[in-house]
Design an enzyme around this catalytic site. Structure first.
Site, PDB file in Angstrom:
ATOM      1  N   LYS A 141      14.242 -25.067  13.709  1.00  0.00           N
ATOM      2  CA  LYS A 141      15.155 -24.070  13.682  1.00  0.00           C
ATOM      3  C   LYS A 141      16.358 -24.211  14.403  1.00  0.00           C
ATOM      4  O   LYS A 141      16.228 -24.995  15.595  1.00  0.00           O
ATOM      5  CB  LYS A 141      14.481 -22.695  14.155  1.00  0.00           C
ATOM      6  CG  LYS A 141      15.385 -21.454  13.328  1.00  0.00           C
ATOM      7  CD  LYS A 141      14.785 -21.247  11.992  1.00  0.00           C
ATOM      8  CE  LYS A 141      15.655 -20.169  11.244  1.00  0.00           C
ATOM      9  NZ  LYS A 141      15.155 -19.794  10.116  1.00  0.00           N
TER      10      LYS A 141
HETATM   11  P1  NAD Z   1      22.329 -12.603   5.900  1.00  0.00           P
HETATM   12  O1  NAD Z   1      23.198 -12.856   7.257  1.00  0.00           O
HETATM   13  O2  NAD Z   1      22.788 -13.127   4.844  1.00  0.00           O
HETATM   14  O3  NAD Z   1      21.942 -10.978   5.992  1.00  0.00           O
HETATM   15  C1  NAD Z   1      21.636 -10.436   7.095  1.00  0.00           C
HETATM   16  C2  NAD Z   1      21.641  -8.764   6.687  1.00  0.00           C
HETATM   17  O4  NAD Z   1      20.969  -8.205   7.631  1.00  0.00           O
HETATM   18  C3  NAD Z   1      23.013  -8.302   6.560  1.00  0.00           C
HETATM   19  O5  NAD Z   1      23.352  -7.552   5.744  1.00  0.00           O
HETATM   20  C4  NAD Z   1      23.310  -7.698   7.965  1.00  0.00           C
HETATM   21  O6  NAD Z   1      24.109  -6.665   7.828  1.00  0.00           O
HETATM   22  C5  NAD Z   1      21.822  -7.077   8.232  1.00  0.00           C
HETATM   23  N1  NAD Z   1      21.985  -6.580   9.666  1.00  0.00           N
HETATM   24  C6  NAD Z   1      21.838  -7.049  10.637  1.00  0.00           C
HETATM   25  N2  NAD Z   1      21.636  -6.322  11.772  1.00  0.00           N
HETATM   26  C7  NAD Z   1      21.291  -5.165  11.126  1.00  0.00           C
HETATM   27  C8  NAD Z   1      20.501  -4.113  11.955  1.00  0.00           C
HETATM   28  N3  NAD Z   1      20.525  -3.884  13.027  1.00  0.00           N
HETATM   29  N4  NAD Z   1      20.040  -3.010  10.833  1.00  0.00           N
HETATM   30  C9  NAD Z   1      20.234  -3.382   9.692  1.00  0.00           C
HETATM   31  N5  NAD Z   1      20.745  -4.503   8.898  1.00  0.00           N
HETATM   32  C10 NAD Z   1      21.111  -5.342   9.702  1.00  0.00           C
HETATM   33  O7  NAD Z   1      20.872 -13.041   6.355  1.00  0.00           O
HETATM   34  P2  NAD Z   1      19.668 -13.701   5.489  1.00  0.00           P
HETATM   35  O8  NAD Z   1      19.828 -15.145   4.925  1.00  0.00           O
HETATM   36  O9  NAD Z   1      19.755 -12.512   4.329  1.00  0.00           O
HETATM   37  O10 NAD Z   1      18.617 -13.372   6.305  1.00  0.00           O
HETATM   38  C11 NAD Z   1      17.856 -12.238   6.861  1.00  0.00           C
HETATM   39  C12 NAD Z   1      16.505 -12.259   7.323  1.00  0.00           C
HETATM   40  O11 NAD Z   1      15.715 -13.216   6.514  1.00  0.00           O
HETATM   41  C13 NAD Z   1      16.655 -12.995   8.796  1.00  0.00           C
HETATM   42  O12 NAD Z   1      15.372 -12.690   9.471  1.00  0.00           O
HETATM   43  C14 NAD Z   1      16.259 -14.802   8.366  1.00  0.00           C
HETATM   44  O13 NAD Z   1      15.597 -15.260   9.316  1.00  0.00           O
HETATM   45  C15 NAD Z   1      15.203 -14.287   7.174  1.00  0.00           C
HETATM   46  N6  NAD Z   1      15.264 -15.214   6.149  1.00  0.00           N
HETATM   47  C16 NAD Z   1      16.302 -15.823   5.446  1.00  0.00           C
HETATM   48  C17 NAD Z   1      16.172 -17.028   4.700  1.00  0.00           C
HETATM   49  C18 NAD Z   1      17.057 -17.403   3.793  1.00  0.00           C
HETATM   50  O14 NAD Z   1      17.137 -18.386   2.916  1.00  0.00           O
HETATM   51  N7  NAD Z   1      18.250 -17.091   4.084  1.00  0.00           N
HETATM   52  C19 NAD Z   1      14.993 -17.403   4.440  1.00  0.00           C
HETATM   53  C20 NAD Z   1      13.778 -17.147   5.056  1.00  0.00           C
HETATM   54  C21 NAD Z   1      13.861 -16.030   5.971  1.00  0.00           C
END
Ligand code: NAD
Length: 448
Positions: A141
């Protein structure tokens, strides 16, 4: 670690989220609402589950130390002159946790809360995740402690290129392959690939999650959300659900949350609550997931979406629904709010959204939890497909990608469920499967 502090972990108490992208943004919007988050760190959460599974597998302490610590941890300085005329020094990290099963693989996160401790936790989670999914990668990561909403596009590009210049020595298409995570996207991956290419020649397989015109894979952008939905379909009957009557809530409406919502809606399920870092909304008659995604893509924030009632982020958890999908940051379901959840199933899109104490509360409430380490593997699975396509300079169509993703997700779920004994949380069963596979590879290579 444990919530009881058995490995020196912080006792689980809650605090106010100090880091939800912070500050008045350029549009003059008010500060984000305070959201309670657990103060137990993501690292403590991952170690807790690792220890629980390792204990059940009877793995001795010395071997546990090898499996639970990182192979390599890199921290770099990224000084960038921003539009205020001053040089700001950001910290960039790349942690390679375990490479026994293949090249290191894991996303790059841009967020002010990024720290070595957090990246280390997320890297470890990737090791178990790729093993559970049965794809030939290890776990890694990375991240930079910057707040993207406060930066101009050119500043994000400069940070990205500088970060790549400083970590490229430990990367490579057969060594370590980054991908997007929170606040990074296909554009950031394009800059990373381009920067790497200046030194090594055109190398699309150096990162995944790239734009489609730059050898990105069809289906990658939606893959993590789609993977969650595949698991919902697999598990729905276990808790007596079927898509047309399923009401669901999504916490965090970014890549993972919005795609999960859109695909759930395509199945006939109804979105009744959603949130982002600026606030939350509910509508018991249904929120149009597609329209909400368009609103966000056009620069809107969730609480400003019309045709829904604005609520506090903490009230989102209490909405009566069938499925709750955490898709924001870690530690958002904790000892002080888990009791509010009123759903039959949680599918963890976010990494480490649930603390160990919260897990116990959810278990007592009879909520079926599909854990992050399996549930959100869709992204890395399609990243694997993208890497395979890049190595062959060949492209599969989206249907083929989605079908193959479904096969992998269902297989991981069934293999985990088949080894779940009565009363054993699915999460511990999943970790056991992941640890066994990594240990097997490490032994075959002669590492341990
Ligand atoms: P992203 O940046 O596209 O979206 C994150 C979202 O969370 C946004 O809408 C943001 O406004 C919101 N957010 C942030 N702080 C917040 C809070 N305090 N309360 C409510 N919402 C809040 O990120 P993503 O890629 O969608 O990732 C989201 C989660 O999924 C993370 O934990 C990431 O590690 C995990 N994840 C992502 C992927 C991927 O392929 N993108 C894969 C596995 C896991």
């Amino acid at each position: 670690m444990a919530d009881d502090g058995s490995s020196g972990a912080a006792t689980e108490t809650t605090g106010q989220d100090a880091a939800s992208h912070g500050g008045d943004d350029q549009d003059g919007r008010p500060d984000p609402p305070k959201v309670s988050r657990a103060e137990v760190s993501n690292y403590d959460i991952v170690c807790h589950y690792f220890d629980a599974a390792a204990e059940r597998l009877g793995i001795p302490d010395d071997l546990r130390a090898v499996l639970n610590s990182s192979y390599r941890e890199v921290r770099v300085q990224i000084p960038v002159r921003l539009s205020d005329g001053k040089i700001h020094v950001f910290s960039g990290y790349r942690v390679q946790h375990n490479g026994a099963r293949g090249p290191y693989k894991g996303g790059i996160r841009y967020h002010p809360e990024v720290s070595l401790d957090e990246v280390r936790a997320l890297a470890s989670l990737m090791t178990w995740k790729t093993a559970i999914a049965g794809i030939p990668f290890g776990g890694a990561k990375g991240g930079v402690d910057c707040a993207v909403p406060d930066l101009e596009r050119s500043e994000v590009e400069e940070i990205t290129r500088s970060f790549m210049d400083k970590i490229e020595k430990v990367l490579g298409p057969t060594r370590d392959i980054p991908a997007p995570d929170v606040s990074t996207n296909a554009q950031v991956m394009a800059w990373m690939m381009d920067e790497y290419g200046k030194l090594h020649g055109h190398t699309p397989a150096i990162v995944t999650g790239k734009p489609i015109p730059l050898e990105g894979s069809f289906g990658r952008e939606a893959a993590t959300g789609r993977g969650l939905v595949y698991l919902y379909r697999e598990a729905a009957s276990t808790v007596g659900l079927s898509p047309p009557s399923t009401r669901f809530v999504v916490q965090g409406y970014g890549n993972v949350g919005s795609w999960a919502a859109r695909i759930m809606q395509q199945l006939g399920a109804t979105l009744v609550g959603a949130s982002d870092h600026m606030g939350a909304i509910r509508n018991d008659s249904g929120i149009d997931a597609e329209a909400l995604a368009r609103h966000v893509e056009e620069g809107g924030v969730v609480p400003e979406f019309e045709a829904a009632e604005r609520i506090s982020p903490d009230d989102l958890l209490a909405i009566e629904c069938d499925v709750f999908i955490p898709a924001a940051l870690g530690g958002m379901i904790h000892a002080d709010n888990a009791d509010q959840l009123s759903c039959k199933m949680i599918i963890e899109g976010a990494n480490s959204p649930t603390t160990p104490k919260a897990d116990e509360i959810l278990d007592d409430k009879g909520i079926y939890v599909i854990p992050d380490v399996m549930a959100n593997a869709g992204g890395v699975v399609v990243s694997y497909f993208e890497w395979v396509q890049n190595l062959q300079h060949f492209r599969w169509d989206e249907r083929e990608v989605n079908d193959k993703l479904g096969t992998v997700m269902r297989r991981a779920y069934r293999e985990t469920v088949s080894r779940k004994e009565e009363g054993l949380p699915l999460r511990v069963a999943a970790y056991q499967l992941g640890i066994e596979r990594v240990l097997e590879a490490a032994r075959m290579r002669g590492y341990v």
